[in-house]
Design an enzyme around this catalytic site. Structure first.
Site, PDB file in Angstrom:
ATOM      1  N   THR A  59       0.411   1.308   7.247  1.00 50.76           N
ATOM      2  CA  THR A  59      -0.248   0.005   7.376  1.00 50.76           C
ATOM      3  C   THR A  59      -0.754  -0.218   8.793  1.00 50.76           C
ATOM      4  OG1 THR A  59       1.183  -0.848   5.626  1.00 50.76           O
ATOM      5  CG2 THR A  59      -0.005  -2.470   6.928  1.00 50.76           C
ATOM      6  N   CYS A  60       0.009   0.187   9.780  1.00 55.41           N
ATOM      7  CA  CYS A  60      -0.431   0.051  11.175  1.00 55.41           C
ATOM      8  C   CYS A  60      -1.674   0.900  11.427  1.00 55.41           C
ATOM      9  CB  CYS A  60       0.682   0.459  12.131  1.00 55.41           C
ATOM     10  SG  CYS A  60       2.191  -0.519  11.979  1.00 55.41           S
ATOM     11  N   ALA A  61      -1.673   2.107  10.899  1.00 55.42           N
ATOM     12  CA  ALA A  61      -2.831   2.986  11.049  1.00 55.42           C
ATOM     13  C   ALA A  61      -4.053   2.380  10.365  1.00 55.42           C
ATOM     14  CB  ALA A  61      -2.508   4.369  10.476  1.00 55.42           C
TER      15      ALA A  61
END
Length: 166
Positions: A59-61
């Site tokens: 999700t961060c990526a």
């Protein structure tokens, strides 16, 4: 304290996320070149702070990729991706992904950042990292949008963050 969830389990978040109309708290983070970086380094620009636990999570990526794509078309705007990742790892991620429209900053030397900005995960398996949040600042570092994402694994509301820049 505020609460978010991680896979549905409650996690306490220490501090207070800056709200619309607030002045941004001071910050000193570490840039890709290991130099200290504060908001003054981006004076006169609008800023999107994409605050994430680690670029090593899907999700961060994804959020970093999406903000990178949007940033290319935004005048006078910089996207700051803040994580606990070491500057070397964050830079390696951006190079591997071909991301050129974001600036990575690390809070690894500045643990106070997480509490000062209201994103400090105070318990649970990710304790010591940041919750997922997006804070948009105008040229004078006044908050025009803020979102603490309720479920750490969820993506932020991109449309709302980008609307604050129009």
């Amino acid at each position: 304290m505020t609460t978010v969830t991680l896979h549905g389990n409650p996690v306490a978040v220490a501090g207070r996320l800056p709200q619309k109309g607030d002045a941004a708290p001071a910050m000193t983070l570490t840039g890709a070149d290991l130099a200290d970086v504060g908001l003054d380094a981006f004076a006169g620009k609008r800023k999107v702070l994409n605050i994430v636990p680690s670029l090593d999570t899907p999700t961060c990526a994804t959020s970093t990729r999406k903000f990178n794509a949007e940033a290319a078309s935004l005048a006078n705007t910089v996207v700051l991706v803040v994580s606990a990742d070491l500057p070397f790892a964050a830079k390696r991620f951006c190079v591997a992904e071909g991301l050129e429209n974001v600036v990575t900053l690390s809070n690894f030397r500045s643990p106070a950042f997480a509490k000062d900005w209201g994103v400090a995960l105070a318990d649970g398996p990710l304790s010591g990292l940041t919750a997922r949040a997006v804070v948009v600042l105008d040229e004078a570092n006044k908050v025009t949008h803020s979102e603490l994402v309720g479920e750490i694994g969820d993506e932020p509301n991109y449309a709302a963050a980008l609307a604050a820049l129009k």
